[in-house]
Every structure is written in C-alpha cells, then in structure tokens.
Design an enzyme around this catalytic site. Structure first.
Site, PDB file in Angstrom:
ATOM      1  N   ARG A 116     -40.895 -22.805  25.668  1.00  0.00           N
ATOM      2  CA  ARG A 116     -39.630 -23.499  25.449  1.00  0.00           C
ATOM      3  C   ARG A 116     -39.275 -24.307  26.702  1.00  0.00           C
ATOM      4  O   ARG A 116     -39.610 -23.909  27.812  1.00  0.00           O
ATOM      5  CB  ARG A 116     -38.527 -22.499  25.116  1.00  0.00           C
ATOM      6  CG  ARG A 116     -38.777 -21.747  23.808  1.00  0.00           C
ATOM      7  CD  ARG A 116     -37.741 -20.677  23.556  1.00  0.00           C
ATOM      8  NE  ARG A 116     -38.043 -19.943  22.330  1.00  0.00           N
ATOM      9  CZ  ARG A 116     -38.835 -18.862  22.270  1.00  0.00           C
ATOM     10  NH1 ARG A 116     -39.385 -18.391  23.385  1.00  0.00           N
ATOM     11  NH2 ARG A 116     -39.066 -18.251  21.123  1.00  0.00           N
ATOM     12  N   LYS A 143     -36.304 -16.007  24.980  1.00  0.00           N
ATOM     13  CA  LYS A 143     -35.355 -15.971  23.870  1.00  0.00           C
ATOM     14  C   LYS A 143     -35.338 -14.594  23.220  1.00  0.00           C
ATOM     15  O   LYS A 143     -34.270 -14.100  22.833  1.00  0.00           O
ATOM     16  CB  LYS A 143     -35.732 -17.040  22.836  1.00  0.00           C
ATOM     17  CG  LYS A 143     -34.785 -17.111  21.648  1.00  0.00           C
ATOM     18  CD  LYS A 143     -35.184 -18.228  20.715  1.00  0.00           C
ATOM     19  CE  LYS A 143     -34.245 -18.312  19.519  1.00  0.00           C
ATOM     20  NZ  LYS A 143     -34.621 -19.409  18.593  1.00  0.00           N
ATOM     21  N   HIS A 206     -39.276 -29.489  23.077  1.00  0.00           N
ATOM     22  CA  HIS A 206     -39.448 -28.288  22.254  1.00  0.00           C
ATOM     23  C   HIS A 206     -40.486 -28.509  21.166  1.00  0.00           C
ATOM     24  O   HIS A 206     -41.117 -27.571  20.680  1.00  0.00           O
ATOM     25  CB  HIS A 206     -38.097 -27.908  21.631  1.00  0.00           C
ATOM     26  CG  HIS A 206     -38.025 -26.486  21.188  1.00  0.00           C
ATOM     27  ND1 HIS A 206     -38.685 -26.017  20.076  1.00  0.00           N
ATOM     28  CD2 HIS A 206     -37.361 -25.419  21.696  1.00  0.00           C
ATOM     29  CE1 HIS A 206     -38.422 -24.727  19.918  1.00  0.00           C
ATOM     30  NE2 HIS A 206     -37.634 -24.342  20.888  1.00  0.00           N
ATOM     31  N   ARG A 209     -44.174 -27.041  20.791  1.00  0.00           N
ATOM     32  CA  ARG A 209     -44.443 -25.736  20.200  1.00  0.00           C
ATOM     33  C   ARG A 209     -44.906 -25.880  18.747  1.00  0.00           C
ATOM     34  O   ARG A 209     -45.871 -25.243  18.322  1.00  0.00           O
ATOM     35  CB  ARG A 209     -43.194 -24.853  20.295  1.00  0.00           C
ATOM     36  CG  ARG A 209     -42.836 -24.499  21.730  1.00  0.00           C
ATOM     37  CD  ARG A 209     -41.494 -23.835  21.856  1.00  0.00           C
ATOM     38  NE  ARG A 209     -41.369 -22.592  21.119  1.00  0.00           N
ATOM     39  CZ  ARG A 209     -41.876 -21.425  21.502  1.00  0.00           C
ATOM     40  NH1 ARG A 209     -42.605 -21.362  22.619  1.00  0.00           N
ATOM     41  NH2 ARG A 209     -41.688 -20.332  20.789  1.00  0.00           N
TER      42      ARG A 209
END
Length: 273
Positions: A116, A143, A206, A209
């Site tokens: 992230r 996270k 992001h 990912r």
C-alpha cells in the site's frame, strides 16, 4: 484541520461544542464537493472529542450525532492497469521520470513490491535487510495489523542500494523534501503519475496491487493464495487459522523475483508499431 476546522471552532472550549457546530464545519467542506474529506475530518474531530471525554474536558461526543447527517461516500476501486502492453508503457514512463531521486526510486519500487502507498512511503531503514533481501513491515503500519514480510527481488535491492548514499542512513527510506526526519508526502507518487499524463482513472499508487494480483495469476500462473499472502491479506488454513508472515516464504520469494523479471521484460519490449 488547519484549513477547515481550527478557523471556525478552534478557539472554542471543547466541552461547549455541539453537533450543529461540527455540522456547519462539515457542510462547508461538502459545498466544495469534498465529501470524502468531510467524512475523514469528522472522524478526526470525533477522535479529539473522545480524548476530551477521557481527560475530563468534555462529557459527550457530539460528532457521533452526525452519523446520518453526512452524505455517504461512494466506494471506488483504485484505478489499475492490467493490460501487459499498457503496463509496459507505464513502466517506461516511470523509468524516464525526472523528479527527485527519492520520488524516482519510490515510483520504480512501487510496482516491484506492490504494498500500500502508505506502507511504502513510511518505510524505515531498520526494517529492510538488503543482504537478506527482506523487508519486514511492522504490524502497526499494516492495514490488517499483522506484521508483513516482503521478499525483495534483485531489482528492488539494487534500487534501495543506489538510494542509500544519496539520502544517508536516516530513519526514513524515502525522506520528505522539507525534513529528512519525516517521510515524503502521501501525494508525491500520485503527483508524479499525474505529471507523466496518467490521470486518476488510469493509474494510482494503490493500483499496483490490483495490477500484480491480476497478472501474477493470469500471466505468471501463481497460486491465488500465494498472491494474497504477499498482498498482506488475511489468508486462513483449512481449519480457519490465520497463516503467519513467513508462510510460503520460499514460494513468495520466487514469485517476487519472477514478477520483477516480468516487469523488466514488459518495460524493455519494443513498442508496437
């Protein structure tokens, strides 16, 4: 907080603030179309009020009364490139970027490690063992609040070794422009992508990912559970127990190197006529 909250209620005693006070702050933010910002700022205000209650400065949290008063945010997927040819073009643009060396390196490293954006920019030197080619991210920055292990491909190690002499051996791997004691801005990579002509509907930090998740499966044929492990998602065994950070580390190490090699191949491939 400095732009939207302090000028309006910053001088007031926290125990005197009411729900309408906070609602007026939120409405002014909404008026400029920043719905997500309004929600985030009210969350911050709620945290302040809870602390005020805990320390005897207030008796209740009026921000909680705004739960139904704010318009809902729209859940959006992060833009990601999953076409190999388009990804090759993005990688070439990244390697041609002429920003600061810190942002250049972060941009080049982002698709290689696909963590992230916050986990990347806040990387600390003591977490990374270049000799072992491993990056250990503490649970506090993940996270899922579980420590995460990122095997570093040869290309990733080379990038980090090249960065060290230029940024020193301070705490931050990617120090900000104003202070080496603080990480670079969360907007730095995004701004670089925009300056290269990739808008928010095409590519985001992001989004690397989703790029990795798709192409590791479809192009390189790695098992989905191995990919999910490396994404730092919760993966459980048949008995429902969560795997630890070292699970499948040999396969994940192999995967990360093959992924880096694949990205190199896409980047240096001749552009279609």
């Amino acid at each position: 907080m400095e732009n939207d909250v302090f000028p309006r209620i910053g001088s007031r005693l926290v125990g005197e603030l009411t729900a309408p006070d906070f609602l007026r702050v939120a409405r002014r933010i909404e008026e400029r179309g920043a719905i997500e910002s309004a929600h985030r700022i009210m969350q911050n205000c709620g945290q302040i009020m809870r602390y005020a209650i805990a320390t005897g400065r207030a008796e209740r949290n009026p921000v909680a009364d705004l739960r139904e008063a704010l318009p809902p945010t729209q859940k959006r997927n992060h833009a990601a490139i999953v076409d190999p040819v388009e990804l090759g073009g993005l990688l070439r643009a990244i390697h041609s970027y002429r920003g600061t060396i810190v942002v250049q390196t972060a941009l080049k490293l982002a698709p290689l490690v696909f963590v992230r954006p916050g986990e990347l920019r806040q990387a600390e030197s003591e977490e990374i063992d270049l000799d072992a080619a491993l990056w250990s991210i503490p649970a506090s920055r993940m996270k899922m609040k579980q420590a995460h292990l990122v095997p570093l491909a040869r290309q990733a190690v080379d990038l980090l070794r090249e960065l060290q002499p230029l940024t020193g051996r301070g705490r931050c791997v990617f120090p900000g422009g104003r202070s080496v004691k603080r990480p670079m801005s969360e907007a730095a990579v995004l701004a670089a992508l925009r300056s290269m002509g990739f808008d928010k509907s095409t590519a985001t930090g992001h989004g690397f990912r989703a790029t990795a998740r798709n192409l590791l499966d479809e192009a390189l044929n790695f098992r989905p559970d191995i990919i999910e492990h490396q994404l730092g998602h919760a993966v459980r065994d048949p008995n429902g127990r969560a795997y630890n950070r070292t699970t499948h580390i040999a396969e994940r190490t192999k995967m990360m190197q093959q992924w880096a090699n694949y990205l190199d191949k896409l980047r240096i491939a001749p552009m279609a006529d």
